[in-house]
Design an enzyme around this catalytic site. Sequence first.
Site, PDB file in Angstrom:
ATOM      1  N   GLU A   8       0.818  -1.225   0.000  1.00 58.81           N
ATOM      2  CA  GLU A   8       0.000   0.000   0.000  1.00 58.81           C
ATOM      3  C   GLU A   8       0.850   1.273   0.000  1.00 58.81           C
ATOM      4  O   GLU A   8       0.345   2.353  -0.300  1.00 58.81           O
ATOM      5  CB  GLU A   8      -0.974  -0.017   1.192  1.00 58.81           C
ATOM      6  CG  GLU A   8      -1.835  -1.267   1.154  1.00 58.81           C
ATOM      7  CD  GLU A   8      -3.048  -1.257   2.061  1.00 58.81           C
ATOM      8  OE1 GLU A   8      -3.527  -0.166   2.419  1.00 58.81           O
ATOM      9  OE2 GLU A   8      -3.518  -2.349   2.407  1.00 58.81           O
ATOM     10  N   TYR A  10      -2.829   4.750   7.212  1.00 61.27           N
ATOM     11  CA  TYR A  10      -2.092   3.495   7.426  1.00 61.27           C
ATOM     12  C   TYR A  10      -0.901   3.410   6.471  1.00 61.27           C
ATOM     13  O   TYR A  10       0.239   3.177   6.886  1.00 61.27           O
ATOM     14  CB  TYR A  10      -3.025   2.290   7.230  1.00 61.27           C
ATOM     15  CG  TYR A  10      -2.286   0.975   7.020  1.00 61.27           C
ATOM     16  CD1 TYR A  10      -1.540   0.402   8.050  1.00 61.27           C
ATOM     17  CD2 TYR A  10      -2.337   0.305   5.792  1.00 61.27           C
ATOM     18  CE1 TYR A  10      -0.852  -0.794   7.858  1.00 61.27           C
ATOM     19  CE2 TYR A  10      -1.652  -0.895   5.594  1.00 61.27           C
ATOM     20  CZ  TYR A  10      -0.911  -1.446   6.631  1.00 61.27           C
ATOM     21  OH  TYR A  10      -0.237  -2.618   6.435  1.00 61.27           O
TER      22      TYR A  10
END
Length: 360
Positions: A139, A163
């Site tokens: 990610e 995150y």
Amino acid sequence: MIFVTGGAGFIGGNFVLDWILGDTPMSQQDSVLNIDKLTYAGNLETLASIKNQAKHVFMHADVADRARMSQLFKEYQPKAVLHFAAESHVDRSIHGPGDFIQTNIVGTFNLLEATRAYWSDLPSDQKADFRFLHVSTDEVYGTLSPTDPAFKETNAYEPNSPYAASKAASDHLVRAWHHTYGLPVLTTNCSNNYGPYHFPEKLIPLCILNAINGKPLPIYGDGQQVRDWLYVKDHCTAIRTVLEKGTPGQTYNIGGWNEKANIDVVKQICQILDEIKPKLDGTSYANQITFVKDRPGHDRRYAIDASKIERELGWKPKETFETGIRKTVQWYLDHPEWVEGVVSGNYRQWIDLQYATPKA
Ligand code: NAD
Ligand code: TYD
């Protein structure tokens, strides 16, 4: 001995179980000091089968507590640190990013500093053999269009969620500690994992459990977001391979070559359940699929090019999505006691907050 941080969580837990109960003869196996803060995501039940194994020592501690980490280094003298501990759920990072900054960035910084102080004083042969392996995510690379090539290790970092940004920051710290201080680090960037002991706030375990409990299967937005899925045991073997054979300072992308749209993942879970646990009224679990409000800033597509780890270190995944998802569904059906143990007060509060208005 090796240190494993976050070893009561999903991937760290699977890693520790495989390490302790796997094929390597016990006499050749290093002991594990499993350092975990036991947040909502950490479950000692996951480690129940190795409770009495002398080669596994559990330590309830926070990686951000540098003094404590330094004391553990002094006491246990590890030859490697495998850093899994993190806040890991994107939706929680949107509701409250503070814990992500604290554990993923400050925690990694403090752990790196405690590691560096210990490593600097090692005799030169042990210094050269020492490894700090940082477990990270795909990610950090941001999002892809449907036609973009898959993420390579050389892609720019473009994290989009709190995150992902916190993991990207931690990757940069790890890189800098190698470049500046010479710490022998390895970083792995892996795609979405699934398998046993996955906390049921994440898509796959949530949908398996909601399905059998007659609840809606919440699909964010149009369900066409694509993720690459890797069976967790394959991730664990990849990490062992990088630990044994990886070159310090290098990063390795890890993936399953399994790109799937979310809606197709959930339909596949429903098909397997229709086959192995058919509903009494004869209808399909797919009727429980419900489209809900999209995640803010939802990344459209992740895809991993895992050719470097295959070419340089000889690792590739064993499971296809078809074999892995079947094992996973069966595991949740076979382990109601583990599920019962984790769906506690905190879990229910989260589900109430996140799925309060299930309207598209
Ligand atoms: P998880 O949320 O299931 O487990 C995290 C564990 O870390 C828990 O046991 C928790 O108690 C512990 N922890 C949290 N804060 C801590 C702290 N300050 N000190 C010590 N322990 C702490 O996460 P996971 O899915 O097992 O992910 C493990 C690692 O792998 C993370 O670094 C994550 O970013 C990375 N990763 C996860 C995936 C995935 O699909 N789950 C994919 C790629 C990379
Ligand atoms: P998740 O399991 O949270 O992993 P990540 O956000 O790290 O990829 O989500 C996987 C995908 O599934 C992601 O695109 C968001 C989507 N999703 C849903 O559609 N519904 C849900 O209830 C959840 C938790 C996720």
